[in-house]
Scaffold this motif. Structure first.
Motif, short mmCIF file in Angstrom:
data_model
loop_
_atom_site.label_atom_id
_atom_site.label_comp_id
_atom_site.label_asym_id
_atom_site.label_seq_id
_atom_site.Cartn_x
_atom_site.Cartn_y
_atom_site.Cartn_z
N LEU A 73 0.83 -1.20 0.00
CA LEU A 73 0.00 0.00 0.00
C LEU A 73 0.86 1.25 0.00
O LEU A 73 1.86 1.32 0.70
N ILE A 74 0.45 2.25 -0.79
CA ILE A 74 0.97 3.61 -0.68
C ILE A 74 -0.22 4.53 -0.48
O ILE A 74 -1.28 4.35 -1.09
N PHE A 75 -0.04 5.55 0.36
CA PHE A 75 -1.17 6.31 0.89
C PHE A 75 -0.78 7.76 1.08
O PHE A 75 0.26 8.05 1.67
N ASN A 76 -1.61 8.66 0.57
CA ASN A 76 -1.45 10.10 0.77
C ASN A 76 -2.71 10.60 1.45
O ASN A 76 -3.80 10.49 0.91
N GLY A 77 -2.57 11.14 2.66
CA GLY A 77 -3.74 11.68 3.35
C GLY A 77 -3.75 11.29 4.81
O GLY A 77 -2.71 11.00 5.41
N GLU A 78 -4.95 11.27 5.37
CA GLU A 78 -5.13 10.94 6.78
C GLU A 78 -6.42 10.14 6.96
O GLU A 78 -7.42 10.41 6.28
N ALA A 116 -16.84 3.98 2.87
CA ALA A 116 -17.95 4.75 3.42
C ALA A 116 -17.87 4.87 4.94
O ALA A 116 -18.51 5.73 5.54
N GLU A 117 -17.05 4.00 5.58
CA GLU A 117 -16.85 4.09 7.03
C GLU A 117 -15.76 5.08 7.42
O GLU A 117 -15.62 5.43 8.60
N VAL A 118 -14.97 5.52 6.45
CA VAL A 118 -13.73 6.24 6.74
C VAL A 118 -13.96 7.74 6.73
O VAL A 118 -14.70 8.27 5.89
N GLU A 119 -13.29 8.42 7.64
CA GLU A 119 -13.29 9.88 7.66
C GLU A 119 -11.87 10.36 7.41
O GLU A 119 -10.93 9.87 8.03
N GLY A 120 -11.74 11.31 6.47
CA GLY A 120 -10.43 11.87 6.20
C GLY A 120 -10.19 12.01 4.71
O GLY A 120 -10.83 11.34 3.89
N PRO A 121 -9.25 12.88 4.33
CA PRO A 121 -8.87 13.03 2.92
C PRO A 121 -7.82 11.99 2.54
O PRO A 121 -6.91 11.71 3.32
N PHE A 122 -7.95 11.40 1.36
CA PHE A 122 -6.98 10.37 1.00
C PHE A 122 -6.95 10.12 -0.50
O PHE A 122 -7.91 10.36 -1.22
N ALA A 123 -5.80 9.65 -0.95
CA ALA A 123 -5.63 9.00 -2.24
C ALA A 123 -4.64 7.88 -1.98
O ALA A 123 -3.66 8.06 -1.25
N ALA A 124 -4.89 6.70 -2.55
CA ALA A 124 -4.05 5.56 -2.21
C ALA A 124 -4.07 4.55 -3.35
O ALA A 124 -4.94 4.56 -4.22
N ALA A 125 -3.07 3.66 -3.31
CA ALA A 125 -2.99 2.53 -4.24
C ALA A 125 -2.62 1.29 -3.44
O ALA A 125 -1.69 1.33 -2.62
N LYS A 144 -7.41 15.20 -2.00
CA LYS A 144 -6.08 14.72 -2.35
C LYS A 144 -6.04 14.37 -3.85
O LYS A 144 -6.91 13.66 -4.35
N PRO A 145 -5.04 14.88 -4.55
CA PRO A 145 -4.99 14.67 -6.01
C PRO A 145 -4.52 13.26 -6.36
O PRO A 145 -3.74 12.64 -5.62
N LEU A 146 -5.00 12.76 -7.50
CA LEU A 146 -4.51 11.49 -8.04
C LEU A 146 -4.67 11.54 -9.56
O LEU A 146 -5.79 11.52 -10.08
N CYS A 444 4.81 23.40 0.73
CA CYS A 444 5.59 23.93 1.86
C CYS A 444 5.79 22.88 2.95
O CYS A 444 6.28 23.21 4.05
N GLY A 445 5.41 21.62 2.69
CA GLY A 445 5.51 20.59 3.72
C GLY A 445 4.50 20.79 4.84
O GLY A 445 4.80 20.54 6.01
N LEU A 446 3.29 21.24 4.47
CA LEU A 446 2.25 21.56 5.45
C LEU A 446 0.96 20.85 5.06
O LEU A 446 0.59 20.82 3.88
N GLU A 447 0.28 20.30 6.04
CA GLU A 447 -1.02 19.65 5.83
C GLU A 447 -2.13 20.59 6.26
O GLU A 447 -2.15 21.08 7.40
N ILE A 448 -3.08 20.87 5.34
CA ILE A 448 -4.25 21.66 5.68
C ILE A 448 -5.43 20.72 5.92
O ILE A 448 -5.71 19.83 5.12
N ARG A 449 -6.10 20.94 7.04
CA ARG A 449 -7.28 20.14 7.39
C ARG A 449 -8.51 21.04 7.31
O ARG A 449 -8.50 22.16 7.82
#
Length: 560
Positions: A73-78, A116-125, A144-146, A444-449
């Motif tokens: 798995l690779i994952f971008n987000g939370e 549908a159970e998950v909360e948070g922004p994500f893109a993953a493979a 999250k872009p993909l 900038c190495g910053l996460e916006i929520r």
């Protein structure tokens, strides 16, 4: 909070031939992950990851991440509340564990429908070698872009266009994209500004087998606006929970504060729930005075809180270089003037923290914009309200249909404003707003929520008819009533002021010669539209068009 990239080859290749491709993709988007990187390949599938560490220690958070079956798995987000989800399945979530482990387990147990159970922004493979397939997923609104690039030898995917270019080579600008931008301020649909590259749609999944076959579907479906019993207390409960879920007691939490309603709600909710967690407020203003500078309002609200407050100033002299910086990071052109303040605020916050809360995403769901007033029944009559240039200004008889490419249209029996809000959320929100929020902060190495983009908050908002959300005929009236008791009266009663910049004053002053030099007859944009009539007759409308051309000129310098 990271960058992902990968490839599915339809014919196996030597590992030593695949690894340099993956490493090049990681280098191209290394700014998205300053805390580590990793690559993995079996010659048929390759995965690459750069990490911005927020959840999980260095060892457990390293990706690509293998599970007990050998899947990667690779994952971008939370993923919020990962331990709670794991315990609900009877699984452990060890101290220092990464939320990627939770996503891994969910996809193995339930597939994409479990999202549908998950909360948070994500893109993953996720690659399952036993099944010989890669599953790509993206969060419900596209925070999250993909990006995807289909080639004869396989399919490449990444968080950035730059990573795909590093893997495959030169890109071709899509001519319709420039017209989409000039009219509607950004590209539209599921395309990008480049002929070869498309986006994975929000709320969707794509399964790619190593033999080249594909399956796809939607894991999220927008609810119908049929809930008439929602109360202000219901709204506040959902929004407060979303804010609390995004507060991290281990970090100094930044909050971007504009002085407007949405950021003020987030700030107030965060203060009421911080429980001693450190907060710091950031606001921005300009080197010329006017109604666009809202620092005094942000300062007035921040004075009510016992937390640090920092102001930043954007001056005309910074703008030419910022245009180029923004163009490099955004990759697709976006006209929104707020891109420049967003980048400066992100740079300031990144010097102190990894995480910031904002009020982005409220207007599209709660009916905040003035253009939503007196909504036309026909969507075709609404879109000109969002335009900068009209098609006739560009020598066109109509706007390019590609702007709505593969955008799901809401049912015709919905009320006009409900249809408009649904289309805004499915198209313009992602391409015009969210791309800015994610890319400029991650640059900038910053996460916006964004609490207003919480799944439960947005699902509630979309389930409420627009006329009920605009309580008493007031834009965002229901949201205002939800927070009336905890916000200052001056803020609640203040007429909505869109976040803006003193563009006209700058073009009459310090940016005048820059604009004339930049947009002369030999400019890159001159073949699309002449800037001269607008430069000779400066007013608020023509200044917006000049700004749009300056943004595009910088973008073409970087990407053409």
């Amino acid at each position: 909070m990271c960058g992902i990239a990968g490839v599915v080859y339809y014919q196996s290749r030597p590992r030593e031939a695949v690894l340099p491709v993956l490493e090049a993709m990681n280098r191209a988007q290394s700014y998205r992950g300053p805390d580590g990187d990793g690559v993995w390949t079996d010659g048929r599938v390759g995965l690459a990851h750069v990490r911005l560490a927020l959840v999980g220690d260095a060892e457990r958070g390293h990706e690509p991440l293998a599970d007990e079956t050998g899947a990667q798995l690779i994952f971008n987000g939370e993923i919020y509340r990962p331990a709670e989800l794991m315990r609900s399945w009877g699984l452990e979530f060890a101290p220092g564990e990464s939320d990627a482990r939770t996503l891994h387990a969910l996809l193995r147990r339930q597939g994409p429908d479990g999202l549908a159970e998950v909360e948070g922004p994500f893109a993953a493979a996720r690659y399952d070698p036993a099944a010989g397939k890669v599953t790509l997923i993206r969060d419900l609104w596209g925070q999250k872009p993909l990006y995807l690039w289909r080639r004869p030898e396989g399919i490449y995917f990444a968080s950035t266009v730059a990573a795909l270019r590093a893997a495959v080579g030169p890109l071709t600008i899509r001519p319709e994209a420039l017209l989409e931008y000039l009219i509607y301020r950004s590209v539209g649909g599921r395309r990008s500004a480049f002929q070869e590259i498309e986006q994975l749609p929000p709320g969707s999944w794509l399964e790619v087998a190593v033999d080249g076959s594909e399956r796809s579907g939607q894991w999220y479906h927008t609810p119908a606006p049929d809930r008439f019993d929602a109360r202000p207390s219901d709204v506040r409960e959902r929004v407060d929970f979303a804010v609390a879920e995004r507060l991290d007691p281990q970090l100094e939490q930044g909050i971007f504060l504009s002085g407007g309603l949405d950021s003020s709600i987030v700030a107030t909710s965060a203060v009421l729930q911080a429980n001693g967690s450190p907060l710091r407020f950031y606001s921005i203003g300009y080197d010329v005075s006017g109604v666009q500078d809202e620092r005094h309002l942000a300062r007035r609200l921040a004075d009510n809180f016992d937390y640090e407050y920092q102001e930043i100033q954007l001056s005309a002299g910074q703008i030419p270089e910022l245009f180029l910086d923004v163009a490099r990071i955004l990759e697709d052109p976006i006209q929104d003037p707020v891109t420049l303040p967003t980048l400066l605020l992100s740079r300031a916050a990144a010097g102190r923290t990894r995480c910031v809360l904002t009020g982005d995403g409220s207007d599209e769901f709660w009916g905040g914009y003035e253009r939503f007033d007196d909504p036309p029944r026909d969507l075709a009559d609404y879109f000109p309200r969002t335009a900068i240039f009209q098609p006739q200004d560009l020598g066109l008889s109509s706007a390019p249909a590609s702007y709505l490419d593969q955008v799901e249209m809401p049912p015709e029996n919905w009320a006009p404003l409900d249809r408009i809000l649904a289309v805004e959320a499915r198209n313009r929100l992602r391409n015009y707003h969210l791309a800015r929020v994610d890319k400029l902060s991650m640059g900038c190495g910053l996460e916006i929520r964004c609490p207003f983009l919480d799944r439960q908050v947005t699902s509630l908002a979309m389930s409420i008819p627009a006329e009920n959300k605009r309580l008493f005929g007031v834009p965002k009236g229901l949201l205002i009533e939800a927070y009336r008791r905890v916000l200052p009266e001056w803020l609640v009663e203040r007429k909505k002021q869109p976040f803006s910049m003193p563009i006209l004053q700058w073009l009459h002053g310090d940016l005048q010669s820059y604009a004339r030099d930049r947009l002369g007859p030999n400019s890159r944009t001159a073949s699309l539209v002449s800037a001269q009539p607008y430069l000779e007759n400066l007013n608020e409308k023509s200044a917006a068009k000049i700004w749009s051309l300056l943004v595009l000129e910088a973008w073409m310098e970087v990407w053409a």
